[in-house]
Design a protein around this motif. Structure first.
Motif, PDB file in Angstrom:
ATOM      1  N   SER A  68      -9.297 -11.027 -46.701  1.00 44.53           N
ATOM      2  CA  SER A  68      -8.248 -10.007 -46.744  1.00 44.53           C
ATOM      3  C   SER A  68      -6.839 -10.581 -46.841  1.00 44.53           C
ATOM      4  O   SER A  68      -5.910  -9.873 -47.242  1.00 44.53           O
ATOM      5  N   ASP A  69      -6.646 -11.862 -46.505  1.00 37.87           N
ATOM      6  CA  ASP A  69      -5.328 -12.479 -46.631  1.00 37.87           C
ATOM      7  C   ASP A  69      -5.074 -13.020 -48.037  1.00 37.87           C
ATOM      8  O   ASP A  69      -4.053 -13.657 -48.292  1.00 37.87           O
ATOM      9  N   GLY A  70      -6.013 -12.786 -48.963  1.00 34.14           N
ATOM     10  CA  GLY A  70      -5.815 -13.198 -50.343  1.00 34.14           C
ATOM     11  C   GLY A  70      -6.348 -14.566 -50.690  1.00 34.14           C
ATOM     12  O   GLY A  70      -6.140 -15.041 -51.816  1.00 34.14           O
ATOM     13  N   VAL A  71      -7.062 -15.212 -49.775  1.00 31.14           N
ATOM     14  CA  VAL A  71      -7.641 -16.524 -50.065  1.00 31.14           C
ATOM     15  C   VAL A  71      -9.013 -16.323 -50.703  1.00 31.14           C
ATOM     16  O   VAL A  71      -9.873 -15.622 -50.158  1.00 31.14           O
ATOM     17  N   LEU A  72      -9.210 -16.944 -51.867  1.00 22.18           N
ATOM     18  CA  LEU A  72     -10.488 -16.887 -52.572  1.00 22.18           C
ATOM     19  C   LEU A  72     -11.274 -18.156 -52.260  1.00 22.18           C
ATOM     20  O   LEU A  72     -10.765 -19.270 -52.441  1.00 22.18           O
ATOM     21  N   PHE A  73     -12.505 -17.994 -51.795  1.00 24.88           N
ATOM     22  CA  PHE A  73     -13.354 -19.115 -51.411  1.00 24.88           C
ATOM     23  C   PHE A  73     -14.507 -19.261 -52.403  1.00 24.88           C
ATOM     24  O   PHE A  73     -14.979 -18.285 -52.986  1.00 24.88           O
ATOM     25  N   ARG A  74     -14.968 -20.515 -52.534  1.00 25.40           N
ATOM     26  CA  ARG A  74     -16.171 -20.801 -53.311  1.00 25.40           C
ATOM     27  C   ARG A  74     -17.063 -21.763 -52.537  1.00 25.40           C
ATOM     28  O   ARG A  74     -16.587 -22.721 -51.925  1.00 25.40           O
TER      29      ARG A  74
END
Length: 301
Positions: free
Chosen positions: A156-162
């Protein structure tokens, strides 16, 4: 799944459907043969699927419960694209989903003739998913050589994880990139040996591609596809349609509506997008997901 064809019972007789639709489009022009399967988890925890053909307007050909009470009622928040490997009685279903704040892998054997009542097998992957707002998986399985599974989650804070999911089921190689707080929903449209591509809507109404090379650390490349009107969709589902295009199903949960689009090979603002129309059903389930076809990777960008 080497073959895309599954045979299912629908009323009387047999109907063949595809995961995803057959090759018949390249730059957004589709034939009626293309289709997309919408997977969902109902409020009661049933695992459901609906198949829509890309006629104009679109047509629902199948509405089927794979497994009754598959998951805890009212607790499934997110689901990645599921896999259905065919067998004689029905597909062997597998994938990942977030129940409450915990990510689980799931697997069960479905039966077309007499859908069974769960529970299904759930294996805990890990907690900390309560703040995630979007999730999907890219499954690249070439005809020869080694494949990979990459999981993408948006916090929700805008961090995209992979993460890379090993054949053993272990999640590893975690990497991340900030700056995606405006993204509302995304779905995988490309799975290749060297990159994945997400198609994403934003709260401001834009539609973007997010091109993500498989190298580490993660360095996404964002490209604008459309500037306005796409903010209504909270869920996106994709199926291949042609060698270079995809069908895109967008769900507006506020109005319980679904709309189908044929999207040509993504080239930024010049991307061809052909509306196919509003789907003739109400989308009332809380969680929707697409279906993956390992061995037939998406190539939408």
């Amino acid at each position: 799944m080497k073959s895309r064809l599954l045979t299912v019972v629908l009323g009387v007789g047999l109907v063949s459907w595809l995961l995803p639709g057959p090759a018949s489009a390249s730059q957004g022009q589709v034939t009626e043969a293309c289709g997309v399967v919408a997977g969902s988890v109902t409020s009661g925890g049933d695992h459901r699927q609906q198949y829509f053909s890309a006629t104009v307007p679109p047509t629902r050909i199948l509405d089927h419960v794979l497994q009754y009470q598959a998951f805890p009622a009212g607790q499934t928040r997110l689901s990645g694209s599921m896999v259905a490997d065919p067998n004689a009685a029905g597909p062997d279903v597998s994938g990942h989903l977030v129940i409450g704040s915990v990510m689980y892998s799931t697997a069960y054997a479905a039966n077309w003739w007499e859908p069974e009542t769960g529970p299904v097998r759930l294996t805990r992957v890990g907690g900390g998913w309560g703040d995630f707002t979007a999730f999907d998986e890219a499954l690249y399985v070439p005809t020869t050589g080694r494949g990979r599974t990459s999981a993408y989650g948006l916090r929700s804070d805008g961090v995209l994880f992979r993460w890379t999911i090993a054949p053993s089921g272990v999640w590893q190689g975690k990497t991340s990139y900030p700056g995606f707080a405006a993204v509302k929903a995304f779905a995988i449209i490309s799975e290749t040996a060297t990159y994945d591509t997400l198609l994403a809507t934003t709260r401001g109404g834009a539609l973007y591609t997010i091109h993500i090379p498989t190298s580490t650390p993660m360095h996404p490349v964002v490209k604008l596809v459309r500037r306005t009107t796409w903010q209504v969709f909270e869920s996106l589902m994709v199926a291949a349609c042609g060698q270079y295009g995809v069908l895109l199903l967008g769900v507006d949960k506020n109005t319980h509506s679904g709309y189908l689009y044929a999207v040509g090979h993504a080239t930024g603002l010049s991307t061809v997008i052909q509306p196919r129309g509003k789907l003739p059903v109400s989308f009332d389930d809380p969680t929707y997901h697409g279906w993956a076809a390992p061995g037939s990777p998406l190539f939408g960008e």
